[in-house]
Design a protein around this motif. Structure first.
Motif, PDB file in Angstrom:
ATOM      1  N   GLY A  15       0.925  -1.255  -0.066  1.00  0.00           N
ATOM      2  CA  GLY A  15      -0.020   0.011  -0.062  1.00  0.00           C
ATOM      3  C   GLY A  15       0.723   1.223   0.004  1.00  0.00           C
ATOM      4  O   GLY A  15       2.084   1.005   0.074  1.00  0.00           O
ATOM      5  N   TRP A  16       0.268   2.406  -0.174  1.00  0.00           N
ATOM      6  CA  TRP A  16       0.988   3.756  -0.301  1.00  0.00           C
ATOM      7  C   TRP A  16       2.005   3.797  -1.309  1.00  0.00           C
ATOM      8  O   TRP A  16       3.000   4.384  -1.183  1.00  0.00           O
ATOM      9  N   HIS A  64       5.010  -2.182  -2.908  1.00  0.00           N
ATOM     10  CA  HIS A  64       4.482  -3.667  -3.326  1.00  0.00           C
ATOM     11  C   HIS A  64       5.522  -4.240  -2.510  1.00  0.00           C
ATOM     12  O   HIS A  64       6.627  -5.016  -3.021  1.00  0.00           O
ATOM     13  N   LEU A  65       5.133  -4.729  -1.274  1.00  0.00           N
ATOM     14  CA  LEU A  65       5.717  -5.525  -0.171  1.00  0.00           C
ATOM     15  C   LEU A  65       5.029  -6.559   0.244  1.00  0.00           C
ATOM     16  O   LEU A  65       3.853  -6.751   0.009  1.00  0.00           O
ATOM     17  N   PRO A  66       5.392  -7.790   1.101  1.00  0.00           N
ATOM     18  CA  PRO A  66       4.431  -8.934   1.570  1.00  0.00           C
ATOM     19  C   PRO A  66       3.590  -8.430   2.243  1.00  0.00           C
ATOM     20  O   PRO A  66       2.383  -9.297   2.289  1.00  0.00           O
ATOM     21  N   ASN A  67       3.658  -7.276   2.990  1.00  0.00           N
ATOM     22  CA  ASN A  67       2.246  -6.821   3.874  1.00  0.00           C
ATOM     23  C   ASN A  67       1.946  -8.206   4.711  1.00  0.00           C
ATOM     24  O   ASN A  67       0.762  -8.323   5.042  1.00  0.00           O
ATOM     25  N   MET A  68       3.013  -8.426   5.444  1.00  0.00           N
ATOM     26  CA  MET A  68       2.772  -9.734   6.333  1.00  0.00           C
ATOM     27  C   MET A  68       3.717  -9.336   7.357  1.00  0.00           C
ATOM     28  O   MET A  68       4.961  -8.832   7.193  1.00  0.00           O
ATOM     29  N   ILE A  69       3.673 -10.007   8.581  1.00  0.00           N
ATOM     30  CA  ILE A  69       4.531 -10.248   9.574  1.00  0.00           C
ATOM     31  C   ILE A  69       5.760 -11.265   9.021  1.00  0.00           C
ATOM     32  O   ILE A  69       5.501 -12.063   8.542  1.00  0.00           O
ATOM     33  N   TRP A  86      -7.593  -5.999   8.683  1.00  0.00           N
ATOM     34  CA  TRP A  86      -6.860  -4.791   8.507  1.00  0.00           C
ATOM     35  C   TRP A  86      -6.670  -4.728   7.086  1.00  0.00           C
ATOM     36  O   TRP A  86      -6.955  -5.768   6.238  1.00  0.00           O
ATOM     37  N   ASP A  87      -6.163  -3.544   6.637  1.00  0.00           N
ATOM     38  CA  ASP A  87      -5.870  -3.554   4.987  1.00  0.00           C
ATOM     39  C   ASP A  87      -4.089  -3.517   4.836  1.00  0.00           C
ATOM     40  O   ASP A  87      -3.630  -4.214   3.970  1.00  0.00           O
ATOM     41  N   ILE A 117      -3.349  -1.604  10.282  1.00  0.00           N
ATOM     42  CA  ILE A 117      -4.055  -0.321   9.924  1.00  0.00           C
ATOM     43  C   ILE A 117      -5.424  -0.808   8.868  1.00  0.00           C
ATOM     44  O   ILE A 117      -5.445  -1.823   8.088  1.00  0.00           O
ATOM     45  N   ASP A 118      -6.595  -0.471   9.315  1.00  0.00           N
ATOM     46  CA  ASP A 118      -7.721  -0.350   8.810  1.00  0.00           C
ATOM     47  C   ASP A 118      -7.805   0.926   7.927  1.00  0.00           C
ATOM     48  O   ASP A 118      -8.173   2.002   8.508  1.00  0.00           O
TER      49      ASP A 118
END
Length: 559
Positions: free
Chosen positions: A470-471, A474-479, A506-507, A530-531
């Motif tokens: 997001g923002w 383009h990254l994994p978006n996971m822990i 969450w988004d 973050i939502d």
């Protein structure tokens, strides 16, 4: 009686609007319906199948995974093809057995390159989804349907990579649409998602809370406008202690100020679900810088973040390590020239964790031994841990300078970590800077806020923020987590898809605050996320279970 022109035109507009809304609703409904799968069998090969879903690894011997897919494809069964054999054209034909007439859904990569199969090699193929799937590290994917009759069929279109995404009944009506998903090359490098790759997962996600454990309106959040981000949770006896960064902001001021006027709070819980706010450990000034550079005229404690409590057994007291920023209102990044402070609890013993705390001094800051990769934001976090008789600490940098000639405003993108070392928790801390580069074996672009502990076999594990999808990123978006045998050399990151077992509220996934052992190989992770529909960034909780057999095999693999 006839309507006059004005009334008639108004009437027509209403009719057309109603018709448009009905058509739009039907279109949305069609997009939200998955296609009905048809059963099939893969004959005389060791090819595995996969469930077509987000994170599915679609090729054997690779890390490429699905990050976007059309709703219609969700839950179908694909065939995992060997990546290198298909690229080189050394693969054998695929034999599939169908019990009825079917349509095979084949993904074709949209790049004119000999490594990829061209669409004109598919006999009687019908384009049904344009840009219908995004696969990490690979070009955009168009999806075609090919009809096959009942019985054993051979699929051997020729040299070049493609993907088999599913098989549906011949009676399934396939409507063309453009899903408009982005090119998978934006997600580069590719990454390993636990439970979806060829590797056995180190952690199984076993459940957790399906909603935030701390959210807006709950007790203790009254003076927090923007929620939470970062910090650490530790467990003392039967009590969890959390020290989050509270994006406090100010009532009546827009949300940009939430990141400036911050607090370090102290929260407690008996179950990591129900939390009580105990106190404020530190509060930032919220005062903006008056110069562009790292100048003592600026308030260098404008924003305070990333509090890390560590118990010093030798001193018999809790130490806190935290980050203080200069904040410029207009230059990106607003948070600049981070400094790491150390503080000590004024109450001795393990139960003195709640403080109060007193500052001892700065242990790391921009200086003559800084490197350009630390950037305008560095030093941006710090976490110390013990290895043998020495101490090491992850420190980070962000928004790097290509060279010092770019100081103070011309920064790039990247969130990196490196190691510092010391003979004690008190310091002095010295940057290792082996090769003057950050650690890129974990992930070459994004590692943030790592927290280190040890697994039962002695392996060091660092759990960290894997970066947003997001923002514009383009990254994994996971822990994420990474392992080390010696605490110095760190392996490639793996990522935890916790939404496979808990409702995804969450988004954008952000920072894990802990990996706390609970017994029976179960661990608790508290995290911030973050939502995008709300200003307040909540806190969540999930449980994972360690696979000891995988842990031992990872120990053998690490050099």
């Amino acid at each position: 009686m006839f309507l006059n022109n004005t009334k008639y035109n108004s009437f027509l507009r209403k009719v057309f609007l109603l018709m448009f809304l009905v058509c739009f609703q039907f279109s949305v409904l069609a997009q939200n319906q998955t296609w009905k799968p048809a059963s099939f069998e893969v004959l005389k090969s060791n090819y595995k199948t996969f469930k077509t879903s987000q994170y599915a690894h679609v090729f054997s011997g690779s890390k490429h995974n699905i990050v976007r897919l059309a709703t219609e494809l969700q839950g179908l069964t694909g065939v995992e093809l060997p990546l290198e054999q298909y690229k080189k054209g050394t693969n054998g034909p695929i034999k599939l057995k169908f019990n009825e007439s079917v349509q095979v859904l084949v993904g074709i990569f949209q790049e004119n390159n000999s490594e990829y199969l061209p669409a004109d090699k598919l006999p009687n193929a019908k384009l049904i989804l344009e840009k219908g799937v995004t696969i990490t590290g690979l070009p955009s994917v168009n999806v075609y349907a090919i009809s096959f009759s009942k019985g054993t069929q051979i699929i051997n279109p020729g040299k070049g990579l493609f993907v088999i995404l599913g098989v549906v009944k011949s009676s399934q009506k396939l409507e063309f649409r453009n899903a408009e998903f982005p090119d998978g090359k934006l997600w580069n490098p590719t990454f390993i998602v636990e439970g979806f790759s060829d590797e056995k997962p180190l952690f199984e996600i076993i459940g957790g809370e399906n909603k935030p454990v701390i959210d807006q309106g709950m007790s203790g959040t009254e003076e927090i406008q923007g929620g939470f981000e970062g910090g650490r949770v530790v467990k003392v006896g039967d009590t969890y202690h959390m020290f989050p960064t509270e994006r406090a902001g100010e009532k009546g001021v827009e949300m940009y100020y939430d990141r400036v006027k911050t607090k370090i709070g102290h929260w407690t819980s008996k179950d990591a679900i129900h939390w009580k706010r105990e106190s404020t450990i530190y509060q930032a000034s919220g005062v903006y810088a008056i110069t562009e550079d790292d100048n003592p005229m600026n308030d260098r404690r404008s924003a305070i973040w990333s509090y890390m409590p560590v118990f010093n057994e030798k001193a018999n007291k809790w130490y806190g390590y935290y980050l203080a920023y200069t904040v410029h209102k207009e230059i990106e990044p607003n948070h600049s020239f981070g400094r790491i402070w150390r503080c000590e609890s004024t109450v001795d013993g393990i139960n003195g964790i709640g403080g109060p705390y007193k500052d001892v001094g700065i242990i790391m800051e921009p200086g003559l031994d800084s490197q350009p990769w630390e950037g305008r934001q560095g030093v941006a976090s710090f976490f110390p841990y013990k290895v043998g008789d020495k101490y090491f600490g992850f420190y980070s940098g962000a928004f790097p300078f290509a060279s010092w000639a770019d100081y103070p405003k011309k920064s790039g993108k990247g969130w990196f970590v490196a190691l510092a070392e010391s003979n004690s928790l008190e310091g002095p801390w010295k940057r290792l800077n082996r090769g003057l580069e950050p650690i890129k074996t974990i992930h070459p672009q994004f590692v943030e806020n790592p927290i280190v502990s040890q697994l039962p076999n002695g392996l060091y594990i660092a759990i960290f923020d894997g970066g947003p999808d997001g923002w514009g990123h383009h990254l994994p978006n996971m822990i994420g987590y990474t392992l080390s045998k010696d605490g110095i050399n760190w392996g490639e990151a793996h990522y935890l898809p916790i939404e496979t077992k808990v409702n995804k509220w969450w988004d954008i996934m952000r920072t894990p605050l802990c990996l706390i052992p609970e017994g029976n190989d179960v661990y608790t992770i508290v995290y911030n996320a973050i939502d995008l529909k709300k200003r307040f960034h909540p806190t969540g909780m999930v449980k994972v279970k360690l696979n000891k057999d995988v842990m031992e095999s990872r120990l053998k693999e690490l050099k």
